[in-house]
Structures are given as C-alpha cells and as structure tokens.
Design an enzyme around this catalytic site. Structure first.
Site, PDB file in Angstrom:
ATOM      1  CE  LYS A  54       0.443   7.661  -0.272  1.00 33.43           C
ATOM      2  NZ  LYS A  54      -0.664   6.739  -0.678  1.00 33.43           N
ATOM      3  CD  GLN A  98      -1.766   3.981   1.448  1.00 32.98           C
ATOM      4  OE1 GLN A  98      -1.849   5.087   0.860  1.00 32.98           O
ATOM      5  NE2 GLN A  98      -1.155   3.055   0.412  1.00 32.98           N
ATOM      6  CG  ASP A 121      -5.470   8.152  -3.959  1.00 33.36           C
ATOM      7  OD1 ASP A 121      -4.270   8.268  -4.182  1.00 33.36           O
ATOM      8  OD2 ASP A 121      -5.816   7.520  -2.927  1.00 33.36           O
TER       9      ASP A 121
END
Ligand code: GUN
Length: 302
Positions: A54, A98, A121
């Site tokens: 990412k 994460q 997200d």
C-alpha cells in the site's frame, strides 16, 4: 473450455494510471497532493506485506505518504492518540489502520476513532451506514468489495438480475459486498445470497451462482463441481500454505481450487494477481477522492 482469467494486475495498472493524472492535477490546482497514513501494529507477515504494498503504491503515485509502525504491545490509548494526531493533520486525507489488531486492543473503538471523512477503508459506522443507504450517500466503498465490483464491471459480467453468492460474512469483505451487489445501479441489481460457516449445503448454494465470490479464508474450499458451468468466480482468499525456500516467499492458495475450477468457470480470478492489486488500487482511489473533497472544502469550493 478453460475460463478467461480476470487479470487484477493489468486492471489495477490502468486504474492507477488514471489516478496518477489526478494527483498531477491536484498538485497543479492546489499545490498539494493526497496524503495517506498507514498504521501497522506488530509484525504479522501478511499485514507487513499488505502495508508495504500500500505504501509503495502511494509513493509511486506521488502521494504524501507516511507509514507508522508500532510494536504489538502498544497501548490502546497510545494508538488512539496517534489516530487523533492524523485526524487533525491537514496534509493527511486518508488514515488506514491495518487489521487485525492485537487482542488487547478494541478494534471497534479504534475504527470509530478515525475521522469518517478520512476513513479511506470505509469501515467507520458512518460510512458503512451510508453504504447501506446507497446512491449519493456513499462516501467511501470498502476497498476489497470495491475492487471486486470494479473487476466485475470492467470484465463485462452481467450483474443485473444475476444470482450472486458471497461466501464469508466478514465486516471487511462479505457483509459490505453483499449490500453493494444488491444496490440499484451499475455493478448492482443482483439477487444476493450471503453464505457463511453455518450455511446448510454450501455447495448447493454455490452451484446456483452466476457470480460466485469466495472470502472464507479456507484454502481450496470451493471445488470444481460447486461451480455452475460458465459462472464468474472471484477468489478473495490469500492463504499462506507453505514457504518457498528458493524465492524466500510464502506459497499462497486461494479459497477456490483454481486448477480444477478454471475448467468449469467462464471467468475466474487468480491468486495472487486477482483481487489483491485491485484492493490497493481502490484504496488509492478513495484517498484521491478524499483529498479532492478536503482540498475543495479548504479552498471554499465545497
Ligand atoms: N486487513 C485485511 N484487509 C484489510 C483492509 O482492507 N484494510 C485494513 N485496514 N486491514 C485489512
């Protein structure tokens, strides 16, 4: 006949090229670029690998990119304080923590602490609520479901009126995806079944699917004879089933028995090289869109 492979690498490359142009345009117009912070707690190898990809992609696109690595024993209060810092940072337009987090940290509390306007997200309840409402309300589509929807549309898969079966009910993939595929509009209008570990006769449900999406986290769960001939199969599984001493890399297997399934399916995604690259591309897209909204608001045009 062997299935057409849906190439997530090529598709994501095309998407990223478009985003690169958008970054240049934002830089020219506002003198600013999209800012993304990725927060990694601990050293779980899969999480390290995802976060590295990412941040590398964000860097390649010319984002202002920050990676915050914290030890697994970080306190919840420290993590919340770190998020608070980036909520207040005007150069950051996207915050990603994460998952999964270590057991001593309340994941829900952490996700709720992220400013919904920076929640690239799409996991904050405000954004999930807007996703459920659909249409103009949608601010951030969660990245993996968005990547899957994008792949289906770009591959010309007919969803309108189709039987879509989603296997796995996680908050990250299965639940949001089942909502998205059933919404009105392009990439939606499907009749959706959300199957899970308590589903009776899972194979029978899968056999009805025109579009079968598997996100169960069980290597090779779906066999060739579970697939309707000609169906589209999207494999979200990334299971580490071994380690290759020569390459120094994990050996990955999807949730679908790919070698056999490709002889029955019409279209199929590989693992790796399918959903994974598209998830990253959608994270970048969410961050660019977030930056655009923030910069327009700061400049009094929102
Ligand atoms: N862990 C597995 N998938 C994801 C994802 O899409 N976002 C975050 N933050 N963590 C994950």
């Amino acid at each position: 006949m062997s299935a057409t492979i849906i190439d997530g690498v090529a598709m994501s490359r095309a998407l990223l090229e478009g985003l690169r142009a958008e970054v240049a345009e934002l830089r020219e117009h506002y003198g600013k670029v999209p800012g993304l912070v990725t927060i990694l707690v601990g050293e779980d190898p899969a999480s390290v690998s995802y976060v590295t990809r990412k941040t590398r992609t964000a860097h390649e696109l010319g984002f202002h990119e920050v990676q915050e690595n914290r030890p697994a024993d970080i306190s919840e209060a420290e993590l919340l304080a770190l998020i608070g810092r980036y909520n207040a940072d005007p150069d950051i337009h996207g915050i990603l923590v994460q998952l999964p987090l270590p057991k001593h940290i309340d994941e829900t509390r952490v996700l709720h602490a992220i400013d919904p306007k920076k929640d690239v997200d799409g996991f904050h309840p405000v954004n999930l609520g807007n996703l459920l409402i659909g249409g103009e309300a949608v601010t951030f589509r969660p990245c993996t479901p968005a990547g899957i929807q994008e792949m289906l549309v770009r591959s010309g898969v007919e969803l309108d009126g189709a039987e879509a079966v989603v296997v796995g009910r996680s908050n990250i993939v299965g639940k949001p995806l089942s909502v998205m595929l059933g919404q009105k509009g392009p990439g939606g209008n499907a009749t959706v079944t959300l199957a899970h570990s308590h589903t009776r006769d899972l194979a029978a449900h899968c056999r009805r699917a025109d579009v079968l999406i598997v996100a169960a986290g069980v290597p090779k769960l779906v066999k060739a004879d579970w697939i309707k001939p000609g169906a589209t199969v999207i494999d979200v599984g990334v299971n580490r089933v071994g380690f290759n001493e020569t390459t120094g890399k994990a050996i990955l297997a999807g949730d679908v028995d790919f070698a056999a399934a490709r002889e029955v399916a019409g279209k199929i995604t590989p693992v790796p090289g399918g959903v994974g690259p598209m998830t990253i591309a959608m994270l970048m897209q969410n961050t660019v869109r977030s930056a655009r909204r923030h910069l327009a608001a700061e400049n009094g045009k929102a």
